[in-house]
Design a protein around this motif. Structure first.
Motif, short mmCIF file in Angstrom:
data_model
loop_
_atom_site.label_atom_id
_atom_site.label_comp_id
_atom_site.label_asym_id
_atom_site.label_seq_id
_atom_site.Cartn_x
_atom_site.Cartn_y
_atom_site.Cartn_z
N UNK A 1 0.92 -1.09 -0.18
CA UNK A 1 0.20 -0.11 -0.10
C UNK A 1 1.12 1.22 0.10
N UNK A 2 2.03 1.22 0.59
CA UNK A 2 2.62 2.45 0.79
C UNK A 2 3.53 2.59 -0.67
N UNK A 3 3.89 1.57 -1.19
CA UNK A 3 4.65 1.65 -2.43
C UNK A 3 3.72 2.10 -3.42
N UNK A 4 2.50 1.76 -3.43
CA UNK A 4 1.59 2.26 -4.38
C UNK A 4 0.76 3.57 -4.23
N UNK A 5 1.19 4.17 -2.92
CA UNK A 5 0.43 5.46 -2.71
C UNK A 5 0.70 6.52 -3.50
N UNK A 6 1.84 6.56 -4.09
CA UNK A 6 2.24 7.82 -4.82
C UNK A 6 2.03 7.51 -6.23
N UNK A 7 2.00 6.09 -6.77
CA UNK A 7 1.95 5.59 -8.00
C UNK A 7 1.03 6.57 -9.07
N UNK A 8 -0.30 6.78 -8.37
CA UNK A 8 -1.30 7.52 -8.89
C UNK A 8 -0.73 9.12 -9.53
N UNK A 9 -0.07 9.58 -8.64
CA UNK A 9 0.39 10.86 -8.94
C UNK A 9 1.52 10.84 -9.94
N UNK A 10 2.25 9.87 -9.63
CA UNK A 10 3.40 9.66 -10.71
C UNK A 10 2.87 9.46 -12.00
N UNK A 11 1.82 8.55 -12.25
CA UNK A 11 1.52 8.18 -13.68
C UNK A 11 0.78 9.43 -14.19
N UNK A 12 0.06 10.25 -13.30
CA UNK A 12 -0.50 11.48 -14.02
C UNK A 12 0.51 12.40 -14.44
N UNK A 13 1.42 12.58 -13.68
CA UNK A 13 2.55 13.57 -14.14
C UNK A 13 3.08 12.94 -15.32
N UNK A 14 3.65 11.68 -15.25
CA UNK A 14 4.15 11.10 -16.53
C UNK A 14 3.26 11.44 -17.88
N UNK A 15 1.89 11.00 -17.65
CA UNK A 15 1.12 11.30 -18.70
C UNK A 15 0.92 12.68 -19.05
N UNK A 16 0.93 13.68 -18.21
CA UNK A 16 0.84 15.16 -18.64
C UNK A 16 2.32 15.57 -19.43
#
Length: 97
Positions: free
Chosen positions: A70-85
């Motif tokens: 859960x801790x490892x995936x906590x920032x993944x949503x923000x990271x993927x959004x930044x990468x997509x943008x």
């Protein structure tokens, strides 16, 4: 200790037979057969013990793994959004949007 006792008993039996003069002509064959049977029994016993040992369930370790995931995936949503943008431009929406 049972194995040691068995070996001591087998050696004592061979010594007794040799001292009495019986079985001298076949003692090596009897010893080889006895050793083979003992090894087969030992392997069978080890298999039974291994097969009957219960599978352990460590609830604390499972909980730690779940928390780490859960801790490892906590920032993944923000990271993927930044990468997509950065790839597709600023108007790109994230997975939670």
């Amino acid at each position: 200790m049972n194995t040691v006792g068995t070996l001591i008993g087998a050696v004592a039996g061979l010594v007794w037979l040799r001292a009495r003069g019986r079985g001298e002509h076949r003692w090596w064959r009897d010893a080889a057969r006895g050793t083979g049977i003992a090894c087969a029994g030992l392997l069978a016993l080890a298999d039974v013990v291994h097969a009957s040992s219960p599978e352990t369930y460590d609830a604390v370790a499972v909980q730690h793994r779940q928390e780490a995931a859960a801790k490892a995936s906590a920032g993944s949503s923000e990271w993927i959004t930044g990468a997509a943008q950065s790839v597709f431009g600023q108007g790109t929406r994230g997975p939670a949007d």
